[in-house]
Design a protein around this motif. Structure first.
Motif, mmCIF file in Angstrom:
data_model
loop_
_atom_site.group_PDB
_atom_site.id
_atom_site.type_symbol
_atom_site.label_atom_id
_atom_site.label_comp_id
_atom_site.label_asym_id
_atom_site.label_seq_id
_atom_site.Cartn_x
_atom_site.Cartn_y
_atom_site.Cartn_z
ATOM 1 N N GLN A 253 0.829 -1.282 -0.050
ATOM 2 C CA GLN A 253 0.084 0.009 0.122
ATOM 3 C C GLN A 253 0.879 1.161 0.036
ATOM 4 O OE1 GLN A 253 -2.794 0.180 3.313
ATOM 5 N NE2 GLN A 253 -3.848 2.142 2.539
ATOM 6 N N ALA A 254 1.804 1.269 0.975
ATOM 7 C CA ALA A 254 2.629 2.315 0.960
ATOM 8 C C ALA A 254 3.626 2.736 -0.444
ATOM 9 C CB ALA A 254 3.981 2.132 1.978
ATOM 10 N N PHE A 255 4.024 1.369 -0.936
ATOM 11 C CA PHE A 255 4.995 1.562 -2.130
ATOM 12 C C PHE A 255 3.912 2.287 -3.408
ATOM 13 C CE2 PHE A 255 6.861 -0.071 -6.072
ATOM 14 C CZ PHE A 255 8.037 0.102 -5.699
ATOM 15 N N ARG A 256 2.693 1.732 -3.346
ATOM 16 C CA ARG A 256 1.839 2.135 -4.361
ATOM 17 C C ARG A 256 1.668 3.595 -4.209
ATOM 18 N NH1 ARG A 256 -1.640 -0.139 -7.976
ATOM 19 N NH2 ARG A 256 -1.383 -2.257 -7.123
ATOM 20 N N ALA A 257 1.129 4.031 -2.985
ATOM 21 C CA ALA A 257 0.979 5.387 -2.812
ATOM 22 C C ALA A 257 2.333 6.463 -3.232
ATOM 23 C CB ALA A 257 0.819 5.483 -1.486
ATOM 24 N N ALA A 258 3.360 5.869 -3.218
ATOM 25 C CA ALA A 258 4.740 6.388 -3.292
ATOM 26 C C ALA A 258 4.873 6.673 -4.812
ATOM 27 C CB ALA A 258 5.913 6.130 -2.613
ATOM 28 N N LEU A 259 4.710 5.637 -5.599
ATOM 29 C CA LEU A 259 5.394 5.241 -6.844
ATOM 30 C C LEU A 259 4.107 5.106 -7.837
ATOM 31 C CD1 LEU A 259 8.481 3.139 -6.290
ATOM 32 C CD2 LEU A 259 8.202 5.483 -6.478
ATOM 33 N N GLY A 260 3.061 4.712 -7.327
ATOM 34 C CA GLY A 260 1.709 4.839 -8.464
ATOM 35 C C GLY A 260 1.691 3.478 -8.925
ATOM 36 N N THR A 261 2.458 2.349 -8.649
ATOM 37 C CA THR A 261 2.332 1.039 -8.985
ATOM 38 C C THR A 261 2.559 -0.057 -7.861
ATOM 39 O OG1 THR A 261 3.078 -0.506 -10.764
ATOM 40 C CG2 THR A 261 4.752 0.836 -9.445
ATOM 41 N N SER A 262 2.307 -1.200 -8.141
ATOM 42 C CA SER A 262 2.605 -2.215 -7.162
ATOM 43 C C SER A 262 4.097 -2.622 -7.163
ATOM 44 C CB SER A 262 1.486 -3.483 -7.298
ATOM 45 O OG SER A 262 2.175 -4.300 -8.589
ATOM 46 N N PRO A 263 4.378 -3.275 -6.026
ATOM 47 C CA PRO A 263 5.993 -3.734 -6.169
ATOM 48 C C PRO A 263 5.992 -4.762 -7.301
ATOM 49 C CG PRO A 263 5.180 -3.750 -3.870
ATOM 50 C CD PRO A 263 3.918 -3.584 -4.764
ATOM 51 N N ALA A 264 5.244 -5.774 -7.309
ATOM 52 C CA ALA A 264 5.262 -6.755 -8.270
ATOM 53 C C ALA A 264 5.515 -6.312 -9.686
ATOM 54 C CB ALA A 264 4.199 -7.846 -8.416
ATOM 55 N N ARG A 265 4.448 -5.342 -10.135
ATOM 56 C CA ARG A 265 4.728 -4.573 -11.388
ATOM 57 C C ARG A 265 5.766 -3.637 -11.677
ATOM 58 N NH1 ARG A 265 -0.290 -1.167 -14.167
ATOM 59 N NH2 ARG A 265 0.721 -0.650 -16.220
ATOM 60 N N PHE A 266 6.231 -3.169 -10.380
ATOM 61 C CA PHE A 266 7.663 -2.181 -10.683
ATOM 62 C C PHE A 266 8.655 -3.273 -10.932
ATOM 63 C CE2 PHE A 266 11.538 -0.817 -8.930
ATOM 64 C CZ PHE A 266 11.544 0.723 -9.302
ATOM 65 N N ARG A 267 8.755 -4.357 -10.289
ATOM 66 C CA ARG A 267 9.676 -5.495 -10.659
ATOM 67 C C ARG A 267 9.731 -6.038 -11.989
ATOM 68 N NH1 ARG A 267 10.840 -9.724 -6.385
ATOM 69 N NH2 ARG A 267 12.718 -8.826 -5.887
ATOM 70 N N ARG A 268 8.468 -6.079 -12.587
ATOM 71 C CA ARG A 268 8.416 -6.541 -14.102
ATOM 72 C C ARG A 268 8.936 -5.480 -14.876
ATOM 73 N NH1 ARG A 268 3.200 -8.577 -11.936
ATOM 74 N NH2 ARG A 268 2.293 -6.854 -13.035
ATOM 75 N N GLU A 269 8.389 -4.166 -14.824
ATOM 76 C CA GLU A 269 8.641 -3.169 -15.680
ATOM 77 C C GLU A 269 10.193 -2.862 -15.527
ATOM 78 O OE1 GLU A 269 6.363 -0.046 -14.628
ATOM 79 O OE2 GLU A 269 4.493 -0.795 -15.471
ATOM 80 N N SER A 270 10.767 -3.074 -14.342
ATOM 81 C CA SER A 270 12.391 -2.839 -14.246
ATOM 82 C C SER A 270 12.959 -3.849 -14.859
ATOM 83 C CB SER A 270 12.661 -2.780 -12.839
ATOM 84 O OG SER A 270 12.102 -1.746 -11.950
ATOM 85 N N ALA A 271 12.603 -5.067 -14.941
ATOM 86 C CA ALA A 271 13.108 -6.252 -15.629
ATOM 87 C C ALA A 271 13.116 -5.959 -17.175
ATOM 88 C CB ALA A 271 12.846 -7.511 -15.305
ATOM 89 N N SER A 272 12.079 -5.553 -17.659
ATOM 90 C CA SER A 272 11.915 -5.346 -19.195
ATOM 91 C C SER A 272 12.592 -4.169 -19.707
ATOM 92 C CB SER A 272 10.542 -4.924 -19.403
ATOM 93 O OG SER A 272 10.173 -3.793 -18.893
ATOM 94 N N ARG A 273 13.193 -3.209 -18.943
ATOM 95 C CA ARG A 273 13.924 -1.873 -19.323
ATOM 96 C C ARG A 273 15.487 -2.412 -19.647
ATOM 97 N NH1 ARG A 273 10.667 1.095 -15.536
ATOM 98 N NH2 ARG A 273 12.344 0.774 -13.986
#
Length: 273
Positions: A253-273
């Motif tokens: 919840q805190a991660f989504r509030a700060a970064l606008g996405t879930s931790p799992a999605r952030f990890r997937r997007e980071s891996a694809s960059r």
């Protein structure tokens, strides 16, 4: 790591030169608002110019660096010949947490070591030889750290995160949080680390940073979490614990509030960059 180096490393900025302006007098450079994920900067090597953003106006002289952490539209004007590097720093979602903690304009006069780097930057831009882009990128990263570590009397008189960096006591406390973000950092514990009463610590923290303890603590923890999510295979639950959260749901919840996405999605997007 030092407090400043640690924060900049977690933000992962990447510097780029957009244009080198070698111009005679009577120039006006109209800069629109930067795209998301970009922080514009201007580095003046020769001449004099004025940067205006909203109600803020600063005069730049040789060796001055101006950074616009919020990416606001701005105008650069000059009545004389100038040698001006215009560029930007790109950052990911986690990096935005660092720049949000800065004022709209950061203006410094570079110290001699930073000026020496600026001259190397000019030489690399002129030569455009093999590997110049890599050298320029590394130089810009170093200049960012040197810009943020400059003496408080060289900066605009505005509270901000960097003013805490130059404070021996608060700098030590911030370093402790950076090195151990998973610790239970209460205000009372932070005040104790600073050898201050709770009230004195809160007054000094607010005056030097322009933000709250909770805001800074959350920003550091979320940047550390983003770093772990993108650079390790630790589970989300383990990452939550590493940055001070006992509950994965509370962390998410805190991660989504700060970064606008879930931790799992952030990890997937980071891996694809």
């Amino acid at each position: 790591m030092t407090n400043l180096s640690g924060l900049v490393r977690l933000a992962r900025p990447a510097g780029e030169i957009d244009v080198r302006c070698l111009m005679a007098g009577g120039v006006t450079l109209d800069n629109p608002a930067a795209e998301r994920g970009a922080v514009p900067f201007h580095l003046l090597l020769d001449g004099a110019c004025t940067l205006t953003s909203g109600t803020c106006s600063v005069d730049l002289l040789p060796g001055d660096m101006a950074l616009l952490p919020h990416g606001d539209a701005h105008v650069v004007t000059s009545d004389e010949s100038i040698d001006l590097f215009c560029g930007h720093y790109r950052f990911d979602q986690a990096g935005s947490l660092l720049f949000r903690l800065m004022p709209p304009v950061v203006h410094v006069t570079l110290d001699p070591p930073a000026l020496a780097l600026a001259e190397v930057l000019r030489a690399e831009a002129v030569s455009a030889g093999a590997g110049s882009q890599a050298v320029i990128s590394a130089l810009l990263d170093a200049l960012l750290v040197m810009t943020l570590r400059s003496r408080p009397d060289q900066r605009l008189d505005t509270p901000g995160l960097w003013t805490a960096m130059g404070d021996d006591v608060l700098g030590r406390v911030i370093t402790g949080v950076l090195e151990q973000p998973g610790e239970p950092w209460t205000i009372d514990r932070l005040a104790s680390e600073a050898s201050m009463s709770r009230a004195t610590f809160l007054r000094r923290f607010s005056a030097r940073t322009g933000t709250t303890v909770a805001t800074l603590l959350t920003a550091i923890r979320m940047m550390a979490a983003a770093d772990l999510l993108s650079s390790t295979d630790l589970s989300v639950t383990r990452v939550a614990g590493e940055v001070g959260y006992r509950s994965e749901s509370a962390f998410s919840q805190a991660f989504r509030a700060a970064l606008g996405t879930s931790p799992a999605r952030f990890r997937r997007e980071s891996a694809s960059r």
